[in-house]
Scaffold this motif. Structure first.
Motif, PDB file in Angstrom:
ATOM      1  N   VAL A   1      -0.487   8.647  23.227  1.00 45.08           N
ATOM      2  CA  VAL A   1      -0.875   7.244  23.118  1.00 45.08           C
ATOM      3  C   VAL A   1      -1.687   7.038  21.839  1.00 45.08           C
ATOM      4  O   VAL A   1      -2.200   7.989  21.249  1.00 45.08           O
ATOM      5  CB  VAL A   1      -1.684   6.778  24.354  1.00 45.08           C
ATOM      6  N   ASP A   2      -1.806   5.788  21.453  1.00 45.39           N
ATOM      7  CA  ASP A   2      -2.537   5.437  20.236  1.00 45.39           C
ATOM      8  C   ASP A   2      -3.968   5.001  20.521  1.00 45.39           C
ATOM      9  O   ASP A   2      -4.786   4.920  19.605  1.00 45.39           O
ATOM     10  CB  ASP A   2      -1.796   4.313  19.507  1.00 45.39           C
ATOM     11  N   GLY A   3      -4.263   4.699  21.768  1.00 44.68           N
ATOM     12  CA  GLY A   3      -5.597   4.262  22.141  1.00 44.68           C
ATOM     13  C   GLY A   3      -5.739   4.243  23.646  1.00 44.68           C
ATOM     14  O   GLY A   3      -4.768   4.414  24.388  1.00 44.68           O
ATOM     15  N   ALA A   4      -6.986   4.036  24.080  1.00 42.17           N
ATOM     16  CA  ALA A   4      -7.253   3.991  25.520  1.00 42.17           C
ATOM     17  C   ALA A   4      -8.405   3.034  25.797  1.00 42.17           C
ATOM     18  O   ALA A   4      -9.292   2.856  24.955  1.00 42.17           O
ATOM     19  CB  ALA A   4      -7.598   5.382  26.044  1.00 42.17           C
ATOM     20  N   ILE A   5      -8.359   2.433  26.983  1.00 38.55           N
ATOM     21  CA  ILE A   5      -9.515   1.699  27.485  1.00 38.55           C
ATOM     22  C   ILE A   5      -9.875   2.289  28.841  1.00 38.55           C
ATOM     23  O   ILE A   5      -9.005   2.670  29.625  1.00 38.55           O
ATOM     24  CB  ILE A   5      -9.290   0.180  27.574  1.00 38.55           C
ATOM     25  N   ILE A   6     -11.172   2.378  29.059  1.00 42.99           N
ATOM     26  CA  ILE A   6     -11.694   2.917  30.314  1.00 42.99           C
ATOM     27  C   ILE A   6     -12.629   1.874  30.908  1.00 42.99           C
ATOM     28  O   ILE A   6     -13.605   1.479  30.265  1.00 42.99           O
ATOM     29  CB  ILE A   6     -12.458   4.235  30.076  1.00 42.99           C
ATOM     30  N   TRP A   7     -12.311   1.411  32.104  1.00 41.72           N
ATOM     31  CA  TRP A   7     -13.196   0.511  32.843  1.00 41.72           C
ATOM     32  C   TRP A   7     -14.147   1.423  33.614  1.00 41.72           C
ATOM     33  O   TRP A   7     -13.724   2.119  34.540  1.00 41.72           O
ATOM     34  CB  TRP A   7     -12.403  -0.362  33.800  1.00 41.72           C
ATOM     35  N   TRP A   8     -15.431   1.451  33.263  1.00 36.94           N
ATOM     36  CA  TRP A   8     -16.364   2.409  33.856  1.00 36.94           C
ATOM     37  C   TRP A   8     -17.559   1.695  34.471  1.00 36.94           C
ATOM     38  O   TRP A   8     -18.186   0.854  33.841  1.00 36.94           O
ATOM     39  CB  TRP A   8     -16.843   3.394  32.783  1.00 36.94           C
ATOM     40  N   ARG A   9     -17.841   2.046  35.721  1.00 33.18           N
ATOM     41  CA  ARG A   9     -18.944   1.462  36.476  1.00 33.18           C
ATOM     42  C   ARG A   9     -19.846   2.578  36.980  1.00 33.18           C
ATOM     43  O   ARG A   9     -19.398   3.713  37.122  1.00 33.18           O
ATOM     44  CB  ARG A   9     -18.409   0.672  37.672  1.00 33.18           C
TER      45      ARG A   9
END
Length: 136
Positions: A52-60
Motif C-alpha cells: 500500500v501507499d499509505g495507511a490511516i489508523i483510527w486509535w482510541r
C-alpha cells in the motif's frame, strides 16, 4: 462526527492504495470520503495483504496502550511502500477515548517512524502524520 464541510489534505496521491485500521462505528465518514476522493478509490481494510501507499489508523484509548499501538504501526509498515505515510487519528483532547500526542509519538519512534505534522480534523478527531524511513 462530521468535519462540517472542511476539506483536509492528507497528502495521499491519486491512484494510490490506502489501508485503514481499526474502523468502527464512531469514525468520521466524511474524513474517509475525503481520503477516498483524494486517491480515487475506496480504502482497503486491515486484511489487505498487498503493498500500500499509505495507511490511516483510527486509535482510541480503549484500543490499547503504547505497546499495542507500536505493534499496530509495525504491522502497518509491513505493507507500506517506500515513502509511504501513516495517519493516526484519535478523538480530540477532552473527548472520551482521547490518546495523547506523546503516546503516539513514543509508539511511532519505537516503530521507526517520524512524526511530521498534526492537525485538527473536524469537531471530534485529530490526526498525527507519520512518515516511514526509506528502505534500502
Amino acid at each position: 462526527m462530521s468535519t462540517q464541510g472542511a476539506t483536509h489534505d492528507f497528502g495521499f496521491e491519486p491512484n494510490t492504495v490506502v489501508q485503514e485500521f481499526y474502523w468502527d462505528e464512531d469514525v468520521d465518514p466524511s474524513l474517509r470520503d475525503q481520503i477516498a476522493e483524494q486517491i480515487g478509490s475506496e480504502l482497503v481494510d486491515e486484511d489487505y495483504s498487498d503493498m500500500v501507499d499509505g495507511a490511516i489508523i483510527w486509535w482510541r484509548a480503549e484500543d490499547g496502550d503504547v505497546e499495542d499501538l507500536t505493534d499496530l504501526l509495525v504491522d502497518a509498515l509491513s505493507n507500506l511502500e517506500n515513502g509511504g505515510q501513516i495517519w493516526v487519528l484519535t478523538p480530540k483532547a477532552g473527548l472520551d477515548q482521547h490518546v495523547s500526542p506523546a503516546e503516539i509519538s513514543e509508539a511511532a519512534k519505537v516503530a521507526g517512524l517520524s512524526t511530521t505534522s498534526a492537525k485538527a480534523l473536524g469537531s471530534e478527531w485529530s490526526g498525527m502524520r507519520l512518515a516511514a524511513r526509506k528502505r534500502q
